[in-house]
Structure formats: structure tokens, C-alpha cells
Scaffold this motif. Sequence first.
Motif, short mmCIF file in Angstrom:
data_model
loop_
_atom_site.label_atom_id
_atom_site.label_comp_id
_atom_site.label_asym_id
_atom_site.label_seq_id
_atom_site.Cartn_x
_atom_site.Cartn_y
_atom_site.Cartn_z
N PHE A 154 0.91 -1.22 0.03
CA PHE A 154 0.04 0.07 0.00
C PHE A 154 0.99 1.21 -0.21
N GLU A 155 1.96 1.33 0.70
CA GLU A 155 2.68 2.46 0.79
C GLU A 155 3.62 2.75 -0.52
N VAL A 156 3.98 1.51 -1.01
CA VAL A 156 4.44 1.65 -2.28
C VAL A 156 3.84 2.31 -3.44
N PHE A 157 2.51 1.58 -3.57
CA PHE A 157 1.55 2.25 -4.43
C PHE A 157 1.07 3.92 -4.28
N ALA A 158 1.08 4.31 -2.95
CA ALA A 158 0.80 5.54 -2.62
C ALA A 158 1.79 6.44 -3.13
N GLU A 159 3.17 5.86 -2.95
CA GLU A 159 4.39 6.72 -3.40
C GLU A 159 4.37 6.61 -4.89
N ASP A 160 4.06 5.33 -5.52
CA ASP A 160 4.31 5.42 -6.96
C ASP A 160 2.96 6.00 -7.70
N LEU A 161 1.99 5.99 -7.07
CA LEU A 161 0.56 6.78 -7.83
C LEU A 161 0.13 7.66 -7.04
N TRP A 207 -14.00 -19.31 -10.51
CA TRP A 207 -13.83 -17.89 -10.80
C TRP A 207 -13.28 -17.02 -9.85
N LEU A 208 -13.50 -17.28 -8.36
CA LEU A 208 -12.94 -16.70 -7.33
C LEU A 208 -11.37 -17.03 -7.49
N LEU A 209 -11.00 -18.25 -7.73
CA LEU A 209 -9.33 -18.35 -7.91
C LEU A 209 -9.02 -17.84 -8.81
N LEU A 210 -9.53 -17.55 -9.97
CA LEU A 210 -9.08 -16.64 -10.91
C LEU A 210 -8.84 -15.36 -10.85
N PHE A 211 -9.71 -14.81 -10.07
CA PHE A 211 -9.64 -13.35 -9.51
C PHE A 211 -8.60 -13.13 -8.70
N ILE A 212 -8.53 -13.97 -7.70
CA ILE A 212 -7.35 -13.94 -7.00
C ILE A 212 -6.03 -14.11 -7.35
N ILE A 213 -5.70 -15.08 -8.34
CA ILE A 213 -4.52 -15.17 -8.79
C ILE A 213 -4.25 -14.08 -9.91
N VAL A 214 -5.13 -13.47 -10.52
CA VAL A 214 -4.67 -12.15 -11.19
C VAL A 214 -4.42 -11.05 -10.30
N PHE A 215 -4.88 -11.15 -9.26
CA PHE A 215 -4.53 -10.05 -8.34
C PHE A 215 -2.98 -10.18 -7.85
N PHE A 216 -2.88 -11.44 -7.39
CA PHE A 216 -1.40 -12.07 -6.90
C PHE A 216 -0.49 -11.64 -8.28
N THR A 217 -0.96 -12.08 -9.41
CA THR A 217 0.00 -12.07 -10.35
C THR A 217 0.49 -10.64 -10.85
N PHE A 218 -0.74 -9.85 -10.49
CA PHE A 218 -0.20 -8.26 -10.76
C PHE A 218 0.71 -7.90 -9.53
N LEU A 219 0.67 -8.31 -8.50
CA LEU A 219 1.32 -7.75 -7.59
C LEU A 219 2.81 -8.25 -7.69
N ASP A 274 -3.90 9.03 -1.06
CA ASP A 274 -4.61 9.07 0.07
C ASP A 274 -5.61 7.80 0.17
N PHE A 275 -6.06 7.35 -1.10
CA PHE A 275 -6.67 6.13 -1.14
C PHE A 275 -5.88 4.89 -0.42
N PHE A 276 -4.72 4.83 -1.27
CA PHE A 276 -3.99 3.71 -0.49
C PHE A 276 -3.38 3.62 0.76
N MET A 277 -3.11 4.88 1.45
CA MET A 277 -2.83 4.97 2.85
C MET A 277 -4.13 4.74 3.64
N SER A 278 -5.12 4.99 3.18
CA SER A 278 -6.20 4.67 4.17
C SER A 278 -6.51 3.28 4.17
N LEU A 279 -5.79 2.42 3.21
CA LEU A 279 -6.19 0.94 3.42
C LEU A 279 -4.94 0.34 4.45
N VAL A 280 -3.93 1.12 4.82
CA VAL A 280 -3.01 0.77 5.68
C VAL A 280 -3.47 0.21 6.95
N PRO A 281 -4.40 0.96 7.76
CA PRO A 281 -4.91 0.60 9.06
C PRO A 281 -5.85 -0.55 8.60
#
Length: 363
Positions: free
Chosen positions: A38-45, A88-100, A50-57
Motif C-alpha cells: 500500500f505504501e509503495v502504491f501510494a508513493e508510485d501513484l 472464478w474466485l480463484l481466477l480473480f485472486i490469482i490475477v490479483f497476485f500475479t499483478f502484485l 490518500d486512497f492507498f494510505m487509507s487501506l494501511v489500517p
Amino acid sequence: MKIPAQISRVIVGLLFIFSGLIKLNDPLGTQYKLEEYFEVFAEDLPRFHDFFMSLVPLALYFSVFLCTAEVVLGIALLVAYKPRTTSWLLLFIIVFFTFLTFYSAYFNKVTDCGCFGAAIKLTPWTSFSKDLLLLILILIIVYYRKKFRPLATGIVVIISTIASLGIAVYALRHLPLFDLLPYRVGANIPAQLKPSEPLRYQYVFEKGGKTYEFEKYPSDTTLVFKDMIVLNEEAKPKITDYKVWNDEGDFTENTFKGNKLFLIIKNFTDINTAALPDISKLINNVKGKGVEPIILTSGDSGEIVNFLKQHQFTVPFYFVDATVLKTISRSNPGLWLLKDGTVKGKWHYNDTPTADEVVRLVK
């Protein structure tokens, strides 16, 4: 093509269960990793800072949810429970992890994805390759999802959900069932600060458009140095950032002498003050019994001085990097016992030991 689909189902199911359980054993570790993202995304984007920093807590909640989901979906896949929804849920999760993992590898950010917690460390590109393979296997599963026959009812999924949440709650209220960190009980800290064997290097040079590699530094001064690669990576020190200091200087080596009971205070914002009376009693009782109580904190001098006055602690304090303290103790406050540099005990504030227990461990 049914055989590849079944093989994919078993591989993906087992890997998701293993990955989820490893991380449920230490949900705070995954929380710290998510906070880092979240902190990396907040810095890079910066537009979404504010959105990504709001996710930290909320990182701990995301951690428990994602790890539980991995286990539950892995089990659901193995028993073919609601294969359409599960796939389909597995596909959603693995797409998310692959992006990260791609983001980590390509931009060299968050160099340890924490895919398998502290159990298995993967390089960013290895993590991405692993997720890419899983993505292919899950696409096969999605395509053949209608071919899977259910092997169990939803009760299996309900039980696995309750059990997974139970593991996470236990780890948060106590400590991980299996401590896989370098500061675990039984580990010798001074030994882990050194290589397990002499490090061997490969020196990479260039001359005339050609690359040359040497295991000994060459004497040819016309060569242009390019890189130095460690050949025996497994021999590198397991701990590289453990340092203890105060305003008078370095105290690291002194922490390895004799019996030391460390009160770990990672920060003063979310410390559980309700546990301090029992800890204060323990510290007062071990004094004079061959155990020296010391506070380790990443807070500033003003914070620690105010803390000592407020809670009437009369023990010396030293500073340690915040990340190191998070690795030493998953509890705030936490207790860490060393005898001549070897870890003899670790406790969550919910499991504060008696002075007799502490003394017995260092005899």
C-alpha cells in the motif's frame, strides 16, 4: 483433456491450502507485507496516495481474509464444491497476485512478496513465474469447471473456514504456532549474523564488448568491472540488520552477554497497556536473579522517557529499527529472553511468564 484438468485442480488446491496455512500461522507477517504494498502504491501513484494510505489500517483484516480465502478455496476446489463459483474466485485472486508479483519484479519493489510467509523465500521473478503457472492451471480449471463432480457438501467449506479463522485468531492472541523467523526460540543470534561458510564470489568484467567471469578478482587493470555475484547464497547471514544502540553508542554485542530479558515495544500508538502491570511485576521479580531486564524500542527518546515515567519502569532502554522489532516479536509489547545470544523464550503479552519460569529457562 479431463486428466490435465484434474491434475491442475489437485496442484492448485494443494498450493493454495499450503500457502494460506503458512500465512495464517503468522497473519501479522502478511499484514506488514500488505502495508508495504500500500505504501509503495501510494508513493508510485501520487494521485491515489490518500486512497492507498487509507487501506494501511485495514491491512490486518485484508490479511486474515485473503489467507482464509486461500485455504477455503483450495479445499473447495479439491472437493469440487460449487466448481463454477470456486474457479472464478480463484481466477480473480490469482490475477490479483500475479499483478502484485509482476509489479514487484518489474519495478523492483517489495522484493519479497511473502507468498509462502517466512517458510519459503522467493525472488520477485520466481514469484511472478509461479503465479503465471498457477494462472495457466486455473484457466484450465475454469474451462473445465462443469466437468468436476462434487465430492463433499458445504459443511466441509464451513468447517475449513472456522478452522482457518481459529488459527489466525490464535496466532494474533498468542504467537505463531510455528515460529519460522530468524529470532525464534533456539536460534543463536550471533551465529546468524555471520556467514555459515566463507562466501564465494563471481566477478563479472567487460573488455572489448566481451564479458568475462572470474572466481578470483583479476589483476588485469584493463578490464571494466560490471558486477559481483555471490555463488553460495545459502551461506549468507540469516540476519543482517540487528543493531542495538543508544545515545552513547552501539550496544549490539552487549545483548549477547549473559541473561537478558527484553521488553519489546515496537511503537507507542497501538501498545496494549493493559498487559503492562503483569510485565512490570515480572521485570521487578527477575531483578537480582541473574536476569537483566532491558527495553528495546523503535520510538524516540521523548516517547520512551514519558512511557517510563507513566508506568514507573526503572530499566535501561535502547533503540532498534522498527522492522527488526516487528520480526523479533509479533506482539506489542512482547518479551524476548536471551542467554549468551541464544533465544531461550518468546512471549506474547497475553502469555506473560512468571519470574520462576524465566529463571528456569536460563539455568
